[in-house]
Structure formats: C-alpha cells, structure tokens
Motif scaffolding. Structure first.
Motif, short mmCIF file in Angstrom:
data_model
loop_
_atom_site.label_atom_id
_atom_site.label_comp_id
_atom_site.label_asym_id
_atom_site.label_seq_id
_atom_site.Cartn_x
_atom_site.Cartn_y
_atom_site.Cartn_z
N ASN A 91 -52.07 21.84 -51.32
CA ASN A 91 -51.30 20.62 -51.08
C ASN A 91 -52.08 19.55 -50.33
O ASN A 91 -51.56 18.47 -50.08
N LEU A 92 -53.32 19.85 -49.91
CA LEU A 92 -54.11 18.86 -49.20
C LEU A 92 -54.45 17.69 -50.12
O LEU A 92 -54.74 17.86 -51.30
N THR A 93 -54.42 16.50 -49.56
CA THR A 93 -54.77 15.31 -50.32
C THR A 93 -56.28 15.23 -50.52
O THR A 93 -57.05 15.69 -49.68
N SER A 94 -56.68 14.64 -51.62
CA SER A 94 -58.09 14.42 -51.92
C SER A 94 -58.30 12.93 -52.13
O SER A 94 -57.49 12.26 -52.77
N ALA A 95 -59.40 12.43 -51.57
CA ALA A 95 -59.66 10.99 -51.66
C ALA A 95 -61.15 10.74 -51.63
O ALA A 95 -61.93 11.56 -51.12
N MET A 96 -61.55 9.62 -52.20
CA MET A 96 -62.96 9.20 -52.21
C MET A 96 -63.07 7.83 -51.56
O MET A 96 -62.27 6.93 -51.83
N TYR A 97 -64.07 7.68 -50.70
CA TYR A 97 -64.34 6.42 -50.03
C TYR A 97 -65.79 6.03 -50.32
O TYR A 97 -66.69 6.87 -50.21
N SER A 98 -66.00 4.80 -50.73
CA SER A 98 -67.34 4.39 -51.18
C SER A 98 -67.78 3.10 -50.48
O SER A 98 -66.96 2.26 -50.11
N ILE A 99 -69.10 2.99 -50.33
CA ILE A 99 -69.73 1.80 -49.77
C ILE A 99 -70.92 1.46 -50.66
O ILE A 99 -71.73 2.33 -50.99
N SER A 100 -71.03 0.19 -51.03
CA SER A 100 -72.16 -0.29 -51.83
C SER A 100 -73.08 -1.13 -50.97
O SER A 100 -72.61 -1.99 -50.20
N ILE A 101 -74.38 -0.90 -51.10
CA ILE A 101 -75.39 -1.62 -50.33
C ILE A 101 -76.28 -2.38 -51.30
O ILE A 101 -76.82 -1.80 -52.26
N ASP A 102 -76.43 -3.67 -51.07
CA ASP A 102 -77.25 -4.51 -51.94
C ASP A 102 -78.65 -4.66 -51.36
O ASP A 102 -78.96 -5.62 -50.65
N GLY A 103 -79.50 -3.69 -51.63
CA GLY A 103 -80.89 -3.79 -51.23
C GLY A 103 -81.14 -3.42 -49.78
O GLY A 103 -80.23 -3.32 -48.96
N PHE A 104 -82.41 -3.21 -49.48
CA PHE A 104 -82.80 -2.81 -48.13
C PHE A 104 -82.68 -3.94 -47.12
O PHE A 104 -82.70 -3.70 -45.91
N SER A 105 -82.57 -5.14 -47.59
CA SER A 105 -82.46 -6.28 -46.67
C SER A 105 -81.02 -6.48 -46.18
O SER A 105 -80.77 -7.37 -45.35
N SER A 106 -80.10 -5.69 -46.68
CA SER A 106 -78.70 -5.84 -46.28
C SER A 106 -78.49 -5.36 -44.85
O SER A 106 -79.20 -4.48 -44.35
N ALA A 107 -77.51 -5.93 -44.20
CA ALA A 107 -77.14 -5.49 -42.86
C ALA A 107 -76.38 -4.17 -42.96
O ALA A 107 -75.81 -3.85 -44.00
N PRO A 108 -76.37 -3.39 -41.88
CA PRO A 108 -75.61 -2.12 -41.91
C PRO A 108 -74.14 -2.36 -42.24
O PRO A 108 -73.53 -3.31 -41.76
N VAL A 109 -73.59 -1.48 -43.07
CA VAL A 109 -72.20 -1.61 -43.52
C VAL A 109 -71.37 -0.49 -42.89
O VAL A 109 -71.84 0.65 -42.79
N GLU A 110 -70.16 -0.83 -42.47
CA GLU A 110 -69.27 0.15 -41.84
C GLU A 110 -67.89 0.10 -42.48
O GLU A 110 -67.44 -0.96 -42.93
N GLU A 111 -67.23 1.26 -42.51
CA GLU A 111 -65.88 1.34 -43.05
C GLU A 111 -65.09 2.37 -42.25
O GLU A 111 -65.58 3.46 -41.95
N ASN A 112 -63.85 2.01 -41.91
CA ASN A 112 -62.95 2.92 -41.21
C ASN A 112 -62.15 3.75 -42.20
O ASN A 112 -61.57 3.21 -43.14
N VAL A 113 -62.14 5.05 -41.97
CA VAL A 113 -61.39 5.98 -42.82
C VAL A 113 -60.31 6.63 -41.95
O VAL A 113 -60.62 7.35 -40.99
#
Length: 351
Positions: free
Chosen positions: A79-101
């Motif tokens: 009965n446990l829920t299943s979910a996917m969380y994704s982050i896309s990074i545009d190249g190495f010059s991008s700033a660090p990306v953060e997401e709250n789950v």
C-alpha cells in the motif's frame, strides 16, 4: 453355658456392628466424597485445559499469528505510495538546482537527474550520489547516457526518519554541477509569526497543517535557552490545548502577564519526523500604546513653554528697549532745555 457363651459373642457382634456403622457413616460423609470428586474433576479439567491450551498455542495459534503478521506487513508494503521526482540541468555552467520533496508517510521514491551536455563539454562524465555530503554506494543507482544527455536515478525505500535528508546527484567533468533533493516532512503553515496581546487578557496561538494530518501535536515554550513542554493537564487554569481538528492545534493562554512574553513552538509529529512552527508572543501593558501620545504631548508642552518663555522674553526686551528710548528722549529734552537756557543767558550778557 448359653449365658456364658452368648456374652463374648454378643460383644464381638456389637463391636463389629459399631465398626460397620462407623465405616458406613464415614463413607457416606457428603463433604469428603464431594471434595474427592471435585479434586479429581478439577485435576482432569486442568489436564484437559492444559492440553487444549498447549495445543492451541503451539500448533494453530502461532502459525495463525505469523500468517496474520506477514500478511499485514505485505499489505502495508504493497500500500506504500510510489513517486518519481526529477531535476533537469542545462549544462555544467548551470547554477546548483534544488527541489523540496515532502513525504507524509513511508513511500517508495525515485530521484532522477538529467544533464544536457554541450558540444564543448568533455565526453567523460563522472556521476555520483551523496546523502548529506556523504557518498552513496548502492545498487539502486543507475546511470545512462543517450546522445548528449546523461541521466541517473536513485531508487529509495523510505521507511523511517533516518532515511530523510538531502540527496544530491553530482556530475563531474572539467567542471562540476549538482542537483539536490531535500526530503522533508510536511511543513507547518505560517511557521514563524508574531502575536501581540495585553496584560490580563487571553490569547490563542494557532498552528496548521492544511494538507496533512499529524500523528500528534506538542506545544513547547522557551525557558531561557531551553524548551519546556506545555502541560495543560497540570495547569488547566493557565493553558488549554484545543485539538478539535486533527490538522489544527490551538494553545489558549489565560490571564496573560509580562512573564508570558516569550516564544512558543508547536511541533507536528509525523511518521517520518517532526515539523516545528514558532509563535512569538509580545505582551504589552495598557500604558504601552499611550507612550507615543504621551511623548508627543510632552514635546508639545515643552514647545509651548519655550514659545511662551520666548514671548515673555521678547516683551520684556521690547519694554526695556522702549524704556531706554524714552529715557534717551528725556535726556535729550533735558539737554536741549539746558542748551536753551545757556543761549538765553548769553544773549542777555551781550545786551
């Protein structure tokens, strides 16, 4: 001879009859017979009960309990829920990306990071995962490369609070870039706010968890550098905790004094951790709102007094100036009179 023979025989007969009567009376004693039957019956029942109970505990009971437990565990896991969380990074010059789950209860989740490389980036890319800045070595991590896109995913089975925290995917080549997932329990709405009240009044402090229902609510108050739990059952005349709605908690403080001027924390307890909200209570006296007006009134009074004193000083100065001018005029007239007398005397002498 009959009389002598019948004496001892009759005595023996009476003795035998007495013994027989005594034996019959003992044998027919209801208490003794019932006690023996009760003991035998109780013994048989105890042995029977022991055998049945032992059989129930050892054979079907234990197997049934194990099956129920295993079935319940399997149902809970399924009965446990299943979910996917994704982050896309545009190249190495991008700033660090953060997401709250936000995780309300145990769940199966997949964290997915994808990096799009440019033609100028190096073809060699090292991909790692970190939890709270410590490298993760797990078979649940996969890495794929399709054309100019690197992707990696980390599958997690979150079961307790120790698995919460910050998970970061790190792509390293000539440069380094990362994306971070912050796994956290639901946050309390308006977690930092201020309440103002007056001495002698009552105030209600409120904390809410709109989308999720906590297992429990706990109130704390600051005591110097420590936090002390608010026990409304020990001080019902001072504190009342209202939990009419499961996702809302209210702390009512009665007969407020200046000692109640402090910070209060409401803690929502979830299966995977706790979330805290802070409420700052500012207690004022009824003279406090009057202080600005009193200060303004004092400034006005001082200003009026200064103006009045200045007016009085100006009038005195003006009167003094007028007196001096009048005195000068009088002196001038006297001098003119004396000059006129001298001139007339001189004319008479000439004549």
């Amino acid at each position: 001879m009959r009389g002598s023979g019948s004496g001892p025989g009759s005595m023996r007969l009476r003795l035998l009859l007495s013994l027989a009567a005594l034996w019959l009376s003992d044998a027919n004693e209801p208490g003794t017979a019932m006690t023996t039957r009760d003991i035998n019956q109780q013994t048989r029942e105890s042995i029977s009960d022991y055998t049945v109970k032992g059989h129930d505990l050892s054979t079907p009971g234990s197997h049934l309990s194990t099956q129920d437990f295993n079935q319940q565990t399997e149902e809970n896991i399924s009965n446990l829920t299943s979910a996917m969380y994704s982050i896309s990074i545009d190249g190495f010059s991008s700033a660090p990306v953060e997401e709250n789950v936000t995780l309300y209860s145990p769940a199966n989740i997949t964290l997915l990071c994808s990096l799009t490389r440019t033609s100028t980036d190096s073809a060699t890319v090292e991909v790692t995962w970190k939890k709270d800045n410590e490298r993760v070595e797990s078979s649940n991590v996969t890495i794929n490369e399709i054309q100019n896109v690197w992707s990696t995913q980390y599958t997690l089975k979150i079961r307790d609070r120790n698995q919460m925290g910050n998970y970061a995917c790190v792509f390293k080549s000539d440069q380094e870039v990362k994306a971070t997932f912050h796994l956290q329990v639901p946050q309390i709405e308006g977690k930092d706010h201020h309440v103002v009240s007056y001495v002698g009044d009552s105030v209600v402090l409120v904390c809410k968890s709109l989308k999720y229902i906590p297992i429990n609510w706990i109130w704390y108050m600051s005591n110097g550098s420590d936090q002390v739990a608010v026990n409304d059952s020990l001080m019902p005349d001072k504190y009342i905790v209202d939990e009419k709605y499961a996702n809302i908690t209210k702390l009512k403080i009665l007969k407020i004094s200046e000692k109640d001027d402090r910070s209060y924390w409401c803690q929502a307890v979830f299966k995977l951790g706790e979330s805290k909200g802070k409420v700052s209570l500012k207690v004022l006296t009824y003279m406090t709102p009057l202080k600005p007006f009193l200060a303004i009134a004092a400034e006005v009074i001082i200003l009026v007094a200064i103006i009045f004193l200045y007016e009085m000083y100006s009038k005195k100065k003006q009167m003094h100036a007028e007196d001096e001018k009048e005195f000068e005029q009088i002196e001038q007239l006297k001098s003119e009179d004396s000059n006129g007398v001298e001139n007339s005397t001189t004319r008479h002498r000439k004549v």
